[in-house]
Write an enzyme that holds these catalytic residues in place. Structure first.
Site, PDB file in Angstrom:
ATOM      1  N   HIS A   1       0.954  -1.094   0.128  1.00 15.40           N
ATOM      2  CA  HIS A   1       0.065   0.045  -0.239  1.00 15.40           C
ATOM      3  C   HIS A   1       0.797   1.159   0.099  1.00 15.40           C
ATOM      4  O   HIS A   1       1.945   1.306   0.288  1.00 15.40           O
ATOM      5  CB  HIS A   1      -1.123   0.105   1.292  1.00 15.40           C
ATOM      6  CG  HIS A   1      -0.397   0.243   2.536  1.00 15.40           C
ATOM      7  ND1 HIS A   1      -0.093   1.522   2.960  1.00 15.40           N
ATOM      8  CD2 HIS A   1       0.274  -0.655   3.350  1.00 15.40           C
ATOM      9  CE1 HIS A   1       0.541   1.282   4.291  1.00 15.40           C
ATOM     10  NE2 HIS A   1       0.724   0.164   4.516  1.00 15.40           N
ATOM     11  N   CYS A   2       0.375   2.338  -0.407  1.00 15.47           N
ATOM     12  CA  CYS A   2       0.873   3.811  -0.393  1.00 15.47           C
ATOM     13  C   CYS A   2      -0.041   4.488   0.789  1.00 15.47           C
ATOM     14  O   CYS A   2      -0.468   3.961   1.530  1.00 15.47           O
ATOM     15  CB  CYS A   2       0.955   4.338  -1.672  1.00 15.47           C
ATOM     16  SG  CYS A   2      -0.600   4.457  -2.458  1.00 15.47           S
ATOM     17  N   ALA A   3       0.252   5.835   0.512  1.00 13.88           N
ATOM     18  CA  ALA A   3      -0.340   6.804   1.446  1.00 13.88           C
ATOM     19  C   ALA A   3      -2.072   6.501   1.403  1.00 13.88           C
ATOM     20  O   ALA A   3      -2.821   6.700   2.660  1.00 13.88           O
ATOM     21  CB  ALA A   3      -0.340   8.120   1.289  1.00 13.88           C
TER      22      ALA A   3
END
Length: 471
Positions: free
Chosen positions: A26-28
């Site tokens: 995942h990212c932000a």
């Protein structure tokens, strides 16, 4: 309300089960899933899951937008249910096999640049605050004039605002070595060599107070403060060279010879070949950009403001970071920020119109937070979750961005930093531009809102579009 574990179960089922998941990270704001077979993904089913704000498939990844904070919790539950946990680098390696050469190149550039963004955001905020503290109008409120500010305090603020850009090559070389499989510490040292105080300072040379060193009678050598491409190329070549050397050096001598040979060869290449060549190329790019931004009658703002969010959708918007850094490092101001802010704010305005016009509680629950996210500078929820889904809101958001960008360019908005926009972006205009900055945002939001509300969305349109998706 479903708990996060239940949502994770639904996500896994909708993407074809655990057996279809190669890895997940995942990212932000997004859950990023590498799948074996894209055809097994039930996109409509995923978008009906609670807390999902939008989905799209890009560069070999199926990305589900949950938003800041929420995505971390969903990710933990998905991994806890047995999905294969992948590091960001593993996902990147798998995604390298997909997408064309240009997409892979842009993705790699983003991989190098994204880790540096936080310090540049902080530096931009420091610049905004320093500009505020040195404004005569602001000081007058406290009965002060600029000469009342301690020179030592001003020196401290200069440390805050100048450090990241002065040592930018070290940050970029560190990140490049990390992405391309080298030792990041060697990258840091190589990058610091490019800005060593023994070299003529790039800003002093540009200002005419220092002269380049001429090596071998014809190679001009200067420090590379604030540059991007020389450090990026040096990091790429250096990481590959380090790995090549390490494979050929006996293990007993690796600690001694590998860093020595890497730094020796790369210092020569970087200072005498890569630096001069790519620094010249950066100057061409910078001058071309400045020329475009100098087009009369706000034309640059109209074009960039209209097209920016299309570029964001394609995922190649990291190129703008390069341009903004170069503008700040070389001119001290960033006219891109105000234009791009207009394009972001406009998507929020279109999403707000959808939220206010629809009678669907679920769509309202999605569109209102997405609008807030856009007004805080993050458009993915609004664009992918609302506006692109119904298309016309996205188009009218582009129109609003173009009109707002046109106005911002026409009045000459110039930010003191980068990477923050719309509401947080006000910190980059805390001088005599603040009123014009706010007006630019209002125009962009207003145009997008009115057009979307009147012509771009209705619940009937929503039902027709969703019915077509179910066919």
């Amino acid at each position: 309300m479903s708990d996060n574990k239940e949502i994770a179960k639904q996500v896994i089922a909708a993407v074809g089960g655990k057996e279809n998941i190669n890895s997940v990270t995942h990212c932000a704001t997004r859950l990023r899933i590498m799948v074996s077979d894209e055809s097994k993904i039930d996109k409509n089913k995923v978008e009906d899951i609670e807390k999902v704000k939008g989905t799209f498939y890009n560069s070999g990844q199926f990305q589900i937008i949950f938003g800041t904070g929420t995505v971390n919790k969903i990710y933990e539950e998905v991994v806890g249910l047995g999905a294969s946990e992948g590091s960001a680098s593993q996902v990147k390696e798998e995604s390298k096999k997909q997408g064309n050469a240009f997409q892979r190149m842009i993705r790699t550039f983003g991989d190098v640049f994204v880790p540096i963004i936080p310090v540049l955001v902080a530096t931009g905020l420091f610049m905004g605050l320093r500009g505020l503290l040195t404004q005569e109008q602001v000081l007058a409120v406290f009965g002060m004039v600029p000469t009342d500010i301690s020179p030592n305090f001003l020196l401290y603020t200069q440390v805050l605002t100048d450090t990241a850009f002065a040592f930018l090559p070290a940050l970029i070389a560190w990140s490049s070595f990390k992405v391309f499989g080298g030792s990041p510490i060697i990258g840091i040292v190589l990058g610091l060599m490019l800005v060593n105080p023994a070299l003529p300072n790039a800003y002093a040379v540009a200002g005419g107070t220092a002269d380049p060193i001429t090596m071998f009678g014809f190679i001009p050598v200067v420090g590379y403060q604030g540059t991007v491409l020389p450090a990026f190329i040096a990091g790429f070549v250096g990481a590959k060279l380090e790995r090549w050397i390490r494979k050929r050096v006996p293990e007993s001598l690796d600690l001694l010879l590998t860093p020595f040979m890497t730094l020796l060869v790369m210092s020569i290449l970087s200072l005498f070949i890569i630096g001069p060549v790519f620094h010249s190329l950066e100057e061409v790019v910078l001058n071309g950009t400045i020329w475009v931004l100098g087009l009369p009658f706000g034309l640059a703002g109209l074009v960039i403001g209209t097209l920016n969010q299309i570029i964001v959708v394609t995922g190649i918007h990291h190129l703008f970071n390069f341009l903004e850094i170069q503008l700040l490092a070389n001119t001290g101001v960033n006219p891109f920020n105000g234009i791009i802010t207009a394009s972001i704010a406009a998507q929020g305005g279109a999403s707000l119109a959808v939220a206010m016009k629809t009678k669907s509680k679920k769509l309202k629950a999605l569109a209102y937070p997405s609008t807030l996210s856009a007004f805080l500078g993050i458009t993915e929820p609004a664009v992918f979750g609302v506006n692109l889904r119904y298309f016309k809101p996205f188009v009218f958001g582009l129109v609003g961005g173009g009109v707002g960008g046109f106005f911002g360019d026409l009045v000459g908005l110039e930010a003191t930093g980068m990477a923050v926009t719309v509401i947080p972006g006000t910190l980059l205009y805390l001088n005599d531009q603040i009123f014009l900055y706010i007006l630019t945002n209002i125009i962009a939001i207003g145009v997008a809102f009115v057009l979307t509300y009147l012509f771009g969305f209705s619940d009937k349109m929503k039902e027709e579009i969703e019915a077509r998706k179910d066919v």
